[in-house]
Design a protein around this motif. Sequence first.
Motif, short mmCIF file in Angstrom:
data_model
loop_
_atom_site.label_atom_id
_atom_site.label_comp_id
_atom_site.label_asym_id
_atom_site.label_seq_id
_atom_site.Cartn_x
_atom_site.Cartn_y
_atom_site.Cartn_z
N HIS A 27 0.86 -1.11 -0.05
CA HIS A 27 -0.03 -0.10 -0.12
C HIS A 27 1.02 1.17 0.10
CE1 HIS A 27 -3.76 -2.31 0.91
NE2 HIS A 27 -2.80 -3.05 1.63
N GLY A 29 -0.25 5.18 0.38
CA GLY A 29 -1.20 5.89 0.02
C GLY A 29 -2.45 5.37 -0.30
N HIS A 30 -3.30 6.07 -1.19
CA HIS A 30 -4.61 5.33 -1.49
C HIS A 30 -4.45 4.00 -2.35
CE1 HIS A 30 -6.58 8.53 0.76
NE2 HIS A 30 -5.83 9.35 0.31
N PHE A 31 -3.30 3.88 -2.92
CA PHE A 31 -3.08 2.71 -3.91
C PHE A 31 -2.49 1.49 -3.46
CE2 PHE A 31 -2.39 6.84 -5.98
CZ PHE A 31 -3.34 6.92 -7.03
N GLU A 32 -3.16 0.41 -3.85
CA GLU A 32 -2.76 -0.76 -3.39
C GLU A 32 -2.15 -1.75 -4.71
OE1 GLU A 32 -4.67 -5.10 -2.07
OE2 GLU A 32 -5.84 -3.35 -1.74
N ASN A 134 -5.96 0.99 -13.98
CA ASN A 134 -5.46 0.31 -12.72
C ASN A 134 -5.06 -1.09 -13.10
OD1 ASN A 134 -6.36 2.80 -10.96
ND2 ASN A 134 -8.39 1.78 -10.87
#
Length: 169
Positions: A27, A29-32, A134
């Motif tokens: 992870h 930030g907001h990204f996985e 994505n």
Amino acid sequence: MRVMWYLIVGVVLFYIDSIIGLVIPMHFGHFEFNLIPHLMLLYILLLTIYRGFGIGLIFAVLFGIVTDVYTGSVYGLYMFGYLALVVIFDKFLNVFYRDYTMVFVLSIASIIVFEIYIAMIYGVIGFANIDIINLILLRLIPTVIMNILLLMILFPIFMKLMKKTQNQD
């Protein structure tokens, strides 16, 4: 006895594959970022090259069923994917020369095709709503980088296994 060695290595790689998959989600930030190891697929493809198409098909069915039962989401997804990639991989390697560069390039291309195949099937049946950006940035690129590293580690060990089993009667 050779087949027993191949099975043992396959089972060990299956568990290593599962452990790596559970340990490595990243992870930022907001990204996985999804780093998905495909040791089993790489192993099956290498067996197809160095031990024959029949062994590749048998192991694709066997470990495809095991992976499908283990994941439990869509039965037949991995088995069909492994089978299709073994057939395609074998056909491409009949056309191209089987040097290490082509083996590496086609193995990584197979992983890319396999990831796209899984994303498409999950998208069609509604298990995942995957955006193409994505998919590429958060799943495909990290997965390819990780599997390149795993292939660089696995390939010399695999070649030693092949030499060891070649000398056995």
